[in-house]
Scaffold this motif. Structure first.
Motif, short mmCIF file in Angstrom:
data_model
loop_
_atom_site.label_atom_id
_atom_site.label_comp_id
_atom_site.label_asym_id
_atom_site.label_seq_id
_atom_site.Cartn_x
_atom_site.Cartn_y
_atom_site.Cartn_z
N VAL A 1 -27.76 29.08 27.20
CA VAL A 1 -27.61 29.04 26.27
C VAL A 1 -28.99 28.06 25.40
CG1 VAL A 1 -26.24 29.34 24.64
CG2 VAL A 1 -24.99 30.25 26.54
N ARG B 1 -26.91 26.19 30.38
CA ARG B 1 -27.03 26.91 31.72
C ARG B 1 -25.40 27.34 32.33
NH1 ARG B 1 -32.08 27.15 32.71
NH2 ARG B 1 -32.41 24.47 32.56
N ILE C 1 -28.72 31.81 21.61
CA ILE C 1 -29.19 33.46 22.06
C ILE C 1 -28.80 32.41 23.76
CG2 ILE C 1 -30.79 34.84 22.73
CD1 ILE C 1 -31.93 33.51 19.89
N ALA C 2 -28.08 33.97 24.55
CA ALA C 2 -28.15 33.64 25.50
C ALA C 2 -29.18 34.37 26.24
CB ALA C 2 -26.95 33.84 26.21
N ILE C 3 -30.13 33.82 27.13
CA ILE C 3 -31.27 34.77 27.70
C ILE C 3 -31.07 34.56 29.67
CG2 ILE C 3 -32.72 34.93 25.97
CD1 ILE C 3 -35.03 32.89 27.25
N PRO D 1 -27.10 32.63 33.29
CA PRO D 1 -28.74 32.87 31.23
C PRO D 1 -28.04 31.31 31.27
CG PRO D 1 -26.84 33.98 31.84
CD PRO D 1 -26.51 33.40 33.29
#
Ligand SMILES: Nc1nc2c(ncn2[C@@H]2O[C@H](COP(=O)(O)OP(=O)(O)OP(=O)(O)O)[C@@H](O)[C@H]2O)c(=O)[nH]1
Lengths: 219, 635
Positions: free
Chosen positions: A191, A184, A199-201, A189
């Motif tokens: 990962v 993080r 995926i990164a959000i 975001p």
């Protein structure tokens, strides 16, 4: 007198008092449970001594706060087992009810929670009146709250924005899949590794992804 | 297959699965491919002649699914629904089959003929065993393992397409009874549809906007009511349940058909962790930026010297001699002007522009950019963008045109407007970088080039902060897949460099010749002064540049690198002072996007906003230029 027996009384008092404003006569209870009035009186006295019910001779029986909580917990287990049997194992409803009446007494809270998660997030009428419905959002950690390194199954998605939920779904964040938090970046975001993708959000999306309740939460 | 037939096929797949690379392999038409999601935003089409038929292949933007209602997806859905389209090549990543199959199932549900191209098989064979026949049997469509990298399987795929191999599959995921029940209700009310009605019902229940346009408003209302009812009864929206079952189906197929061989963490994965953990990632990013600057500055000036020498050896005084041989005053002037400007422009383009594109190509292909996106997400949020907004800005360092197109990957108009504004005002394209480093840096000192870059950074951030405050706020969130780090292939990097710079030789050089002749004509007939005088209060007064510089600036609107070359023609042997070079470099970097950028921007974000952005860039450029002019005089 067994615990199971006591619990049966409590749950039945709960059933009757729920719909009748709090108090039930011992005679009514005896008829409902199909037992002798004398046994009811005896049990009610014992329960009253244990602080679980209030018993006033001519008015009837009502649950104390502690008794109510106790009874609700049993009813919750009953409901979970019943739903598990009907929804997952396809057991006939009446049979499921019978089984649930027996299993509810011997099941630990922890196991009940796990059953609950298998059933999923679908809520029905009983869940709405349940004091402690399964999968209540605030009980479950989200991808935003867990520590990096956590690996858990996605339990459900919930967010203010429907388009965010859609975006998450399309990228593969669907209930039942396993996800792990790789790192993080500050408050920003995180990962994740999901299936074979990384995926990164950002935190807004992460906060809409709820994980199974036993996933570790951040301290 | 009847010969002479035209077959239309579309390449569909998730972002970054290698559609563009595959397209290049299939058609031989080179398109740009890079290692980050969202490279392709405009679709390409090319035709292959094969077996007497014509195969038209369309490369579409990558999409994760067909139900999120994004602009990219609409393009894909329109193509799927287009009755002209004969088949879909579903490009799936063999290294990440589960999500690829989820999309595949979505397409198959619509009753469209599909063939699955299992890409990246070159990597997959090393890490897993795949039962290709089993996969094909389960899905009910042909599955062809391919590698866009090695070319494996491409012939089979082409054969399959021309021979009508793609199949309509009867495969449907094992949906929950509740979903089937609702889908049945929707299907029951649909009248003749162009797509498979059961597939369409599912899409409608998922609330996919593009599909809802296929039915009447009354039908739409009833579907909406059913969606709401499901939500009320089940506490979750039906989209979630549908997606869940679809993924479960995909993962079941993967479990049965793919066996992963255990593997150690690769070196790339270890490095990847360092680039993405803030404590190591930020220093790495700083090093990368310094490295790039160093290559541009030192590499650039070194190559620049080489180019100048080579020009002297190869062309030498040919142009000058040619001018003399034509006699008179006019032609020798034209030729010497051109000679100067060719040297000027070649020493910019080859060392700075081409080198920059090589650096950009390497950056794109390693897969490093998405990691920077993650690191900078919080910073970009201050400008009203999420980390993904960083990619168009980086692309803009090459050319602003693809940068404006790349803003399509940002979801809202607001974000696109902010990003475009930052690109136009503050992101110097490779031609502008070349002028900043190759002209200003070389003539006035590299510290001034860096100063201009710093000023641009400040302007860009200020524009972002200001717009973020001004425009009504809209949430924006980052969701980006991070590809594995890979070693870039020299061939692809050079190909991209060439396809991005070849215009220069085919367009800029002829333009330069025409421009040079016109300017000499104007000078010869004394027409230049009347043209440049009216604006001299800006050029001479505010900016302290020669009045003729306005012509160079105007030419720069056509193509940025032209400005410097034309300036050399205009000056006819004279040169600017170092201070003037600084002002010129700064103004060049900021003012007015070039025509091509204006055109795409107008199309992408609307002409009104484009005009506002363009005008404000002129104002900012003049302000900054004036500040430099007076500031430099003080010191
Ligand atoms: N090893 C290997 N790499 C591949 C293969 N196909 C594509 N790649 C790499 O994957 C990356 C993405 O390729 P693209 O062709 O840009 O992918 P795309 O699907 O067009 O991506 P978008 O346009 O972003 O949707 C590039 O770095 C390619 O070099 C393959 O078969 N094997």
């Amino acid at each position: 007198m067994t615990t199971g027996n006591r619990e049966d009384y409590l749950i039945n008092i709960l059933r009757l008092t729920d719909s009748k404003g709090g108090v039930v006569r011992t005679s009514e209870l005896a008829a409902f449970m199909d037992v002798a009035p004398a046994s009811v009186t005896e049990m009610v006295r014992a329960l009253s001594e244990a602080g679980l019910v209030d018993y006033q001779k001519y008015k009837g029986v009502s649950l104390t706060d502690a008794g109510r909580e106790y009874a609700m917990n049993i009813r919750r287990k009953h409901h979970i087992v019943e739903r598990f049997l009907t929804d997952v194992l396809d057991v006939d409803h009446d049979e499921a009810h019978e089984e649930a009446c027996r299993i509810e007494h011997s099941m630990s809270d922890n196991t009940a929670n796990k059953f609950c998660r298998i059933i999923g997030t679908r809520q029905d009428h009983d869940c709405a009146t349940c004091g402690d419905p399964c999968n209540r959002d605030e009980d479950c950690p989200t991808l935003e709250t867990v520590e990096p390194g956590t690996k858990a199954r996605i339990s459900h998605l919930r967010g203010d924005s429907a388009s965010n939920v859609k975006k998450l779904l399309s990228m593969g964040f669907v209930p039942g899949r396993e996800v792990s938090v790789v790192s993080r970046i500050g408050n920003g975001p995180c990962v994740l590794s999901l299936g074979e993708s990384t995926i990164a959000i950002d935190s807004e999306l992460a906060s809409a992804v709820y994980l199974d309740c036993d996933a570790g939460t951040a301290q | 297959m009847p010969s002479g037939r035209d077959i239309q096929v579309a390449l569909i797949g998730q972002p970054n699965v290698g559609k563009s690379s595959l397209f290049t392999r299939l058609t031989g038409v080179g398109v740009i491919s890079s290692n980050y999601p969202g490279t392709t935003v405009e679709f390409e089409e090319a035709t292959v002649l094969r077996g007497g038929g014509r195969l038209h292949v369309h490369d579409l933007p990558g999409t994760y699914s067909l139900s999120t209602n994004s602009a990219d997806e609409d393009v894909v859905i329109d193509m799927l629904l287009d009755s002209e389209n004969d088949a879909v090549v579903l490009v799936a990543d063999a290294m990440n089959l589960e999500s690829g199959l989820a999309l595949c199932i979505e397409v198959m549900e619509l009753g469209i003929p599909v063939v699955v191209a299992l890409n990246r098989i070159d990597v997959a064979v090393r890490h897993r065993q795949m039962d290709i026949d089993g996969l094909s049997r389960e899905l009910g469509v042909p599955v062809i393992p391919v590698s866009a990298k090695t070319g494996q399987g491409i012939e089979e795929l082409l054969d399959c397409l021309v021979e009508g191999g793609p199949r309509v599959s009867g495969y449907r995921p094992d949906y929950d009874d509740h979903i089937i029940e609702y889908a049945g209700m929707v299907e029951g009310m649909l009248r003749d549809t162009r797509v498979d009605p059961s597939g369409l019902s599912i899409k409608l229940l998922e609330g996919a906007g593009r599909f809802a346009e296929l039915i009447t408003p009354e039908e739409r209302e009833r579907v909406e009511a059913l969606r709401e009812e499901f939500l009320r009864i089940h506490g979750d929206s039906i989209d979630i349940h549908i997606a869940k079952d679809r993924f479960a189906a995909a993962s079941g197929i993967v479990d049965r058909c793919v066996t992963k061989t255990a593997r150690k963490r690769t070196r790339a994965e270890v490095i990847s962790d360092y680039t993405i953990t803030p404590s190591t990632g930020i220093p790495i990013l700083a090093l990368v930026i310094l490295g790039i600057l160093a290559v541009i500055i030192y590499g650039g000036s070194w190559i620049s010297g080489l180019v100048e020498e080579a020009y002297g050896l190869i062309v030498g005084d040919i142009l000058l001699d040619f001018g003399e041989s034509l006699g008179g005053d006019f032609w020798p002037a034209v030729m010497s002007g051109l000679n100067e400007s060719f040297i000027g422009i070649l020493t910019l383009v080859i060392p700075y522009i081409m080198v920059f594109y090589i650096i950009l190509g390497i950056l794109e292909d390693t897969g490093y950019l998405p990691r920077v996106v993650v690191l900078l997400d919080s910073l970009m949020h201050r400008f009203g963008l999420h980390g993904g907004g960083f990619i168009p800005l980086i692309v803009g360092l090459g050319c602003n045109v693809p940068a404006v197109l790349a803003t399509r990957s940002l979801s809202s108009r607001r974000e696109r407007l902010i990003a475009c504004c930052m690109i136009v005002l503050a992101v110097p394209c490779s031609a502008q970088i070349a002028i900043i480093f190759g002209a200003t840096g070389a003539e006035a000192g590299i510290q001034y080039a860096l100063l201009i870059m710093g000023v641009l950074l400040v302007i860009g951030m200020a524009a972002g902060l200001l717009l973020n405050r001004k425009l009504p706020s809209e949430p924006s969130s980052l969701a980006m897949e991070i590809p594995d780090l890979t070693v870039p292939q020299a061939k692809n990097v050079l190909f991209k460099m060439w396809s991005r710079t070849k215009d220069f030789f085919s367009i800029a050089v002829p333009l330069l010749i025409v421009g040079g002749v016109v300017i000499e004509l104007l000078i010869a007939y004394n027409l230049l002064d009347p043209i440049v005088q009216p604006l001299s209060f800006i050029t001479e007064g505010l900016l302290g540049l020669p009045a003729v510089a306005i012509v160079a600036l105007l030419m720069g609107i056509i193509r940025k690198e032209m400005a410097y070359a034309i300036l050399l023609v205009l000056l006819g042997g004279a040169t600017l002072t170092p201070d003037q070079f600084v002002v010129f470099g700064a103004v060049m970097a900021i003012y007015m996007p070039c025509l091509a950028t204006l055109a795409v921007m107008g199309r992408e974000i609307g002409w009104k906003d484009t005009a506002v952005v363009a005008l404000s860039s002129i104002v900012v450029a003049i302000l900054v230029g004036t500040a430099f002019n007076y500031g430099l005089r003080l010191f």
